[in-house]
Design a protein around this motif. Structure first.
Motif, mmCIF file in Angstrom:
data_model
loop_
_atom_site.group_PDB
_atom_site.id
_atom_site.type_symbol
_atom_site.label_atom_id
_atom_site.label_comp_id
_atom_site.label_asym_id
_atom_site.label_seq_id
_atom_site.Cartn_x
_atom_site.Cartn_y
_atom_site.Cartn_z
ATOM 1 N N MET A 99 1.034 -0.857 0.421
ATOM 2 C CA MET A 99 -0.045 0.190 -0.126
ATOM 3 C C MET A 99 0.967 1.420 -0.199
ATOM 4 S SD MET A 99 -2.935 -1.015 -0.489
ATOM 5 C CE MET A 99 -3.774 0.970 -0.214
ATOM 6 N N SER A 100 1.954 0.962 0.662
ATOM 7 C CA SER A 100 2.821 2.425 0.499
ATOM 8 C C SER A 100 3.230 2.486 -0.559
ATOM 9 C CB SER A 100 4.159 2.434 2.090
ATOM 10 O OG SER A 100 4.589 0.503 1.275
ATOM 11 N N ASN A 101 3.642 1.361 -1.893
ATOM 12 C CA ASN A 101 3.917 1.318 -3.000
ATOM 13 C C ASN A 101 3.029 2.380 -3.653
ATOM 14 O OD1 ASN A 101 6.719 1.274 -1.763
ATOM 15 N ND2 ASN A 101 6.285 -0.955 -2.832
ATOM 16 N N SER A 102 1.800 2.181 -3.265
ATOM 17 C CA SER A 102 0.337 2.055 -4.246
ATOM 18 C C SER A 102 0.249 3.597 -5.195
ATOM 19 C CB SER A 102 -0.874 2.336 -4.094
ATOM 20 O OG SER A 102 -1.320 2.974 -2.912
ATOM 21 N N ASN A 103 1.368 4.847 -4.612
ATOM 22 C CA ASN A 103 0.972 6.578 -5.011
ATOM 23 C C ASN A 103 2.596 6.548 -5.227
ATOM 24 O OD1 ASN A 103 -2.203 6.770 -4.653
ATOM 25 N ND2 ASN A 103 -1.206 6.903 -2.329
ATOM 26 N N ILE A 104 2.817 6.396 -5.777
ATOM 27 C CA ILE A 104 5.293 5.939 -5.967
ATOM 28 C C ILE A 104 4.323 6.580 -7.307
ATOM 29 C CG2 ILE A 104 7.060 4.888 -6.197
ATOM 30 C CD1 ILE A 104 6.943 3.860 -3.547
ATOM 31 N N ILE A 105 5.611 7.634 -8.061
ATOM 32 C CA ILE A 105 5.572 7.724 -9.017
ATOM 33 C C ILE A 105 7.526 8.257 -9.862
ATOM 34 C CG2 ILE A 105 5.153 9.995 -10.609
ATOM 35 C CD1 ILE A 105 2.775 8.714 -10.222
ATOM 36 N N LEU A 106 7.164 7.026 -11.353
ATOM 37 C CA LEU A 106 8.924 7.260 -11.572
ATOM 38 C C LEU A 106 9.206 8.567 -12.145
ATOM 39 C CD1 LEU A 106 9.168 3.163 -10.692
ATOM 40 C CD2 LEU A 106 9.578 5.056 -9.166
ATOM 41 N N ILE A 107 10.392 8.175 -12.462
ATOM 42 C CA ILE A 107 10.662 9.332 -13.432
ATOM 43 C C ILE A 107 12.142 9.133 -14.465
ATOM 44 C CG2 ILE A 107 12.077 11.198 -14.252
ATOM 45 C CD1 ILE A 107 10.944 12.313 -10.911
ATOM 46 N N LEU A 108 11.616 8.873 -15.448
ATOM 47 C CA LEU A 108 12.690 8.087 -16.285
ATOM 48 C C LEU A 108 13.655 9.231 -16.938
ATOM 49 C CD1 LEU A 108 9.391 5.923 -16.120
ATOM 50 C CD2 LEU A 108 11.324 4.891 -18.414
ATOM 51 N N THR A 109 15.014 8.954 -16.960
ATOM 52 C CA THR A 109 15.971 9.783 -17.185
ATOM 53 C C THR A 109 16.823 9.533 -18.465
ATOM 54 O OG1 THR A 109 17.165 9.096 -15.844
ATOM 55 C CG2 THR A 109 15.961 10.869 -14.566
ATOM 56 N N THR B 150 7.919 -8.519 -6.890
ATOM 57 C CA THR B 150 8.411 -6.654 -6.703
ATOM 58 C C THR B 150 7.696 -5.751 -6.225
ATOM 59 O OG1 THR B 150 9.665 -7.973 -8.691
ATOM 60 C CG2 THR B 150 9.191 -5.084 -8.326
ATOM 61 N N SER B 151 6.189 -5.786 -5.811
ATOM 62 C CA SER B 151 5.667 -5.332 -6.124
ATOM 63 C C SER B 151 5.430 -4.676 -4.375
ATOM 64 C CB SER B 151 4.268 -5.421 -6.379
ATOM 65 O OG SER B 151 3.381 -6.481 -5.638
ATOM 66 N N ARG B 152 5.996 -5.576 -3.620
ATOM 67 C CA ARG B 152 5.087 -5.722 -2.115
ATOM 68 C C ARG B 152 7.653 -5.534 -1.547
ATOM 69 N NH1 ARG B 152 2.308 -9.185 -0.220
ATOM 70 N NH2 ARG B 152 1.460 -10.719 -1.057
ATOM 71 N N LEU B 153 7.777 -4.670 -2.195
ATOM 72 C CA LEU B 153 9.079 -3.984 -1.871
ATOM 73 C C LEU B 153 8.902 -2.373 -1.468
ATOM 74 C CD1 LEU B 153 12.106 -5.872 -4.648
ATOM 75 C CD2 LEU B 153 11.338 -6.713 -1.943
ATOM 76 N N PRO B 154 9.764 -2.201 -0.184
ATOM 77 C CA PRO B 154 9.398 -0.617 -0.374
ATOM 78 C C PRO B 154 10.570 0.128 -1.143
ATOM 79 C CG PRO B 154 10.589 -1.981 0.905
ATOM 80 C CD PRO B 154 10.380 -3.178 0.221
ATOM 81 N N MET B 155 10.087 1.032 -1.410
ATOM 82 C CA MET B 155 10.888 1.941 -2.316
ATOM 83 C C MET B 155 11.425 3.154 -1.840
ATOM 84 S SD MET B 155 10.775 0.842 -5.236
ATOM 85 C CE MET B 155 10.401 -1.329 -5.282
ATOM 86 N N CYS B 156 12.641 3.685 -1.898
ATOM 87 C CA CYS B 156 13.784 3.995 -1.480
ATOM 88 C C CYS B 156 13.889 5.617 -1.895
ATOM 89 C CB CYS B 156 14.903 4.220 -0.833
ATOM 90 S SG CYS B 156 14.174 3.337 0.654
#
Length: 313
Positions: A3-13, A161-167
């Protein structure tokens, strides 16, 4: 998904700002994508409407064309969109969905090429038993394994992979891949590493071993046959062997891209991405269309019917 990952936005550089280079790459990818769609749809329609092509080899080829369309369509429209936009952002859930489709595209293509090698092995090494082995039921069974096993396996991988906490939230990528997402996590689990290794063994190493084994057996049988039989075997296996080598090189490019993209220029990143996603689906129908006599005859027959029809209108 965590649930903590559900709103994460990634940037492709990896794209760089919009400009002449991006516009040029956009045009090239657009043309290649249209050519890929056209060539695969043409091959599928030729196989579909010609009853003489309703054989195991062409049924597998039909599915290879479908898979090529899935792989290129899952990625290319998004790449073209990002080439024209200032901000290249993607939600984590969309990124994982892209990972799923890319992995399914790659592994299903390899699996289809593997069953095609088996089909060629049975045709050349066991010609009298071919129709009893490659029955419609067995063809459906092989296609079921080709699709169901990768779909289930990579659904599990995406779930892990979806269960991993993102930093971290930036990737030097043109599109998502599982390793890049895992590298954004605060920690990596042994389960993810072991499962990834198992997927590589099952979907890359094992198919490669089976295809090589099939061609060794075909080569042994061909050396004992007459010269005309050897030429027939070469013509029968040539398109598949070229296609397999082409796709294997694309997989190699993908591995290099995934492991070393941080050290590569944007131009090389773009080339490797386009090669993996667009070149195999574009070349596969062209290789079979140019080198397979039955498909060439079918295309000629269809074109002649159309010309005659237009002449009578």
């Amino acid at each position: 998904m965590n649930m903590s990952n559900s709103n994460i936005i990634l940037i492709l550089t990896a794209y760089g700002p919009p400009g002449p280079l991006n516009y040029g790459v956009f045009f090239v990818i657009f043309v290649l994508y249209l050519a890929t769609v056209f060539s695969n749809l043409t091959l599928m329609l030729v196989i579909l409407f010609d009853p003489s092509l309703h054989k195991p080899m062409y049924i597998f080829l039909f599915n290879l064309a479908i898979n090529g369309l899935i792989g290129s369509t899952a990625v290319c429209p998004k790449i073209m969109q990002y080439l024209l936009e200032d901000l290249k952002t993607m939600s984590l859930s969309s990124c994982l969905l892209e990972v799923f489709f890319i992995n399914v595209y790659a592994t299903c293509a390899y699996a289809i090429l593997t069953v095609m090698a088996y089909d060629r092995y049975v045709c050349i090494c066991k010609p009298l038993q071919y129709h009893s082995i490659m029955t419609p039921a067995n063809v459906r069974l092989l296609l079921g394994v080709v699709y169901i096993f990768p779909l289930c396996s990579f659904a599990v991988q995406v779930c892990l992979t979806s269960r991993l906490p993102m930093c971290k939230y930036t990737m030097n990528k043109l599109f998502c891949d599982n390793l890049a997402v895992v590298n954004l996590a605060c920690l990596k689990t042994a389960l993810d590493n072991l499962y990834g290794l198992w997927l590589i063994i099952v979907f890359i190493i094992l198919p490669l071993f089976l295809v090589v084994l099939s061609y060794i057996r075909i080569l042994i049988v061909s050396t004992k046959a007459s010269e005309s039989a050897q030429m027939k075997a070469l013509k029968t296996c040539g398109p598949h062997l070229i296609t397999f080598i082409n796709f294997s090189s694309a997989i190699l490019f993908s591995v290099i891209y995934n492991r070393f993209n941080e050290y590569l220029s944007n131009q090389i990143n773009i080339f490797m991405s386009v090669h993996f996603i667009l070149v195999p689906p574009l070349l596969h129908p062209l290789i079979y269309g140019m080198r397979t006599q039955e498909i060439k005859r079918s295309i000629t027959k269809i074109l002649q019917k159309k010309v005659l029809h237009w002449n009578f209108i």
